[in-house]
Design an enzyme around this catalytic site. Structure first.
Site, mmCIF file in Angstrom:
data_model
loop_
_atom_site.group_PDB
_atom_site.id
_atom_site.type_symbol
_atom_site.label_atom_id
_atom_site.label_comp_id
_atom_site.label_asym_id
_atom_site.label_seq_id
_atom_site.Cartn_x
_atom_site.Cartn_y
_atom_site.Cartn_z
ATOM 1 N N LYS A 51 24.529 2.333 75.501
ATOM 2 C CA LYS A 51 23.411 1.448 75.867
ATOM 3 C C LYS A 51 23.888 0.086 76.378
ATOM 4 C CE LYS A 51 19.338 3.480 74.676
ATOM 5 N NZ LYS A 51 19.700 4.693 73.932
ATOM 6 N N SER A 76 14.996 -1.315 67.245
ATOM 7 C CA SER A 76 15.895 -1.672 66.147
ATOM 8 C C SER A 76 17.198 -0.897 66.286
ATOM 9 C CB SER A 76 15.246 -1.322 64.809
ATOM 10 O OG SER A 76 15.042 0.068 64.754
ATOM 11 N N GLU A 202 17.714 18.310 74.580
ATOM 12 C CA GLU A 202 16.759 17.613 73.723
ATOM 13 C C GLU A 202 16.661 18.349 72.390
ATOM 14 O OE1 GLU A 202 13.250 15.511 76.177
ATOM 15 O OE2 GLU A 202 13.102 17.681 76.142
ATOM 16 N N GLY A 206 11.755 16.940 69.908
ATOM 17 C CA GLY A 206 11.584 15.832 70.870
ATOM 18 C C GLY A 206 11.686 16.366 72.283
ATOM 19 N N ASP A 208 9.899 16.358 74.972
ATOM 20 C CA ASP A 208 8.980 15.809 75.984
ATOM 21 C C ASP A 208 9.460 16.037 77.413
ATOM 22 O OD1 ASP A 208 10.714 13.771 74.565
ATOM 23 O OD2 ASP A 208 10.398 12.759 76.471
ATOM 24 N N SER A 303 27.141 10.217 72.875
ATOM 25 C CA SER A 303 26.459 9.021 73.381
ATOM 26 C C SER A 303 26.528 7.815 72.449
ATOM 27 C CB SER A 303 25.006 9.370 73.686
ATOM 28 O OG SER A 303 24.429 10.058 72.592
HETATM 29 C C1 LIG Z 1 19.357 5.926 73.842
HETATM 30 C C2 LIG Z 1 20.252 7.003 73.389
HETATM 31 C C3 LIG Z 1 20.215 8.301 73.951
HETATM 32 C C4 LIG Z 1 19.204 8.682 75.013
HETATM 33 O O1 LIG Z 1 19.373 7.958 76.201
HETATM 34 P P1 LIG Z 1 18.185 7.866 77.265
HETATM 35 O O2 LIG Z 1 18.727 6.979 78.324
HETATM 36 O O3 LIG Z 1 17.008 7.258 76.567
HETATM 37 O O4 LIG Z 1 17.904 9.244 77.708
HETATM 38 C C5 LIG Z 1 21.126 9.232 73.520
HETATM 39 N N1 LIG Z 1 22.023 8.952 72.554
HETATM 40 C C6 LIG Z 1 22.085 7.727 71.980
HETATM 41 C C7 LIG Z 1 23.113 7.504 70.936
HETATM 42 C C8 LIG Z 1 21.215 6.710 72.383
HETATM 43 O O5 LIG Z 1 21.291 5.507 71.802
#
Ligand SMILES: *Cc1c(COP(=O)(O)O)cnc(C)c1O
Length: 323
Positions: A51, A76, A202, A206, A208, A303
């Protein structure tokens, strides 16, 4: 739509803040899946998730080009931490609106980056208008978590690194929340080498984006708070991200909660990597045969790594062959 050039420019803009994260190869996973499995390790990124890439690309431009004196966000989680971190680096005050029931560890992480915290409501439907209102009152800019071209372009830099770190990748598996990460990666990959498959994942709870892709239009779903993958609890894909996913995504697969827990436990126990449930979804998709990847070179995007240590004991399960 975001173009490859936007992502190349984003990379230059964010390079002094953001790390080039390692690409790990897992022999145990590779053997189990029957493919070469690589892990793009954004859990080792600054602030613990990808992020920071989008947040940095957005906040720099809000400050330099739009004269922002102040930024706000409504999260948060990983996005809130990322915005607080980069705002502090750039000496722009940040106020992060968090739910009244936010866990102390997450609120403390925001405070450690000198973000101001406002507790407000329990749902994002309450928090987002509040964060926008605060921004309007104080000459600030609201920083959304995924649905902005600067955010999508920042997240897309993950795709550039994947192409540079591995030759001849066949398939990339990426988690899908609001779709910023996947839209960014898709833009890079499909503009550079459309033969590489990009598969979204997904949680079943979740789903969607899966529902929206099936129906051919953005569709909201209920009950996304039922998944442990808290980064993927968005209730619908974004207005800007969805058309990119619709245009480019090869396939979107679903994993269930047991599969997420198992994959997370496997990565922690065998690879000694601290990953959060949202990350584990991509490993789960490969491990549980949701995607046909036999003999391929596969990248699973990890991620993020921000786990609530207090809840870890209830989350992990025994893996077979584990100690
Ligand atoms: C935000 C997030 C996602 C999803 O990312 P999007 O851009 O909302 O699809 C996946 N894994 C982690 C750890 C995140 O913080």
């Amino acid at each position: 739509m975001v173009q490859l050039e936007d992502i190349l420019r984003a990379r230059t803009r964010i390079s002094s803040t953001v790390k080039v994260t390692p690409m790990m190869k897992s022999h145990q996973l590779s053997e189990r899946v029957g493919a070469q499995i690589f892990l793009k390790s954004e859990h080792l990124q600054k602030t613990g998730s990808f992020k920071i890439r989008g947040a940095t690309n957005r906040v720099i431009q809000a400050k330099d080009d739009e004269g922002a004196k102040f930024v706000t966000a409504a999260s948060s989680g990983n996005h809130g931490q990322a915005v607080a971190y980069i705002a502090n680096q750039l000496e722009v005050p940040a106020k992060i609106v968090v739910p009244t029931d936010a866990t102390t560890s997450k609120v403390n992480a925001i405070k450690e980056y000198r973000g101001l915290v406002e507790f407000y409501g329990t749902t994002s439907a309450e928090r987002i208008p509040r964060a926008k209102e605060l921004a309007d009152e104080l000459d600030g800019v609201y920083i959304p978590p995924y649905d902005h071209p600067h955010i999508i372009a920042g997240q897309g830099t993950v795709g550039l690194e994947i192409l540079e770190q591995i030759d001849d990748v066949d398939t990339i598996i990426v988690p899908v929340g609001g779709g910023g990460l996947s839209a960014g990666i898709l833009t890079v990959i499909k503009e550079k080498n459309p033969d590489i498959r990009v598969i979204g994942v997904e949680p079943e709870a979740g789903n969607d984006t899966a529902v929206s892709l099936d129906r051919g239009k953005i569709t909201a779903v209920d009950g996304t708070d039922q998944t442990i993958a808290d980064g993927l609890r968005t209730t619908q894909p974004g207005d800007l991200t969805f058309p990119i996913l619709q245009k480019y995504m090869d396939e979107l697969v679903l994993v269930n909660e047991d599969e997420i827990r198992y994959a997370m436990s496997f990565v922690m126990e065998r690879m000694k990597q601290m990953v959060e449930p949202s990350s584990a979804t991509t490993v789960a998709a490969a491990m549980f045969g949701k995607v046909h990847v036999a003999d391929e070179k596969v990248v699973c995007v990890l991620s993020g790594g921000n786990v609530d240590l207090g809840k870890l004991g209830q989350t992990l399960v025994k893996t077979e062959g584990g100690s």
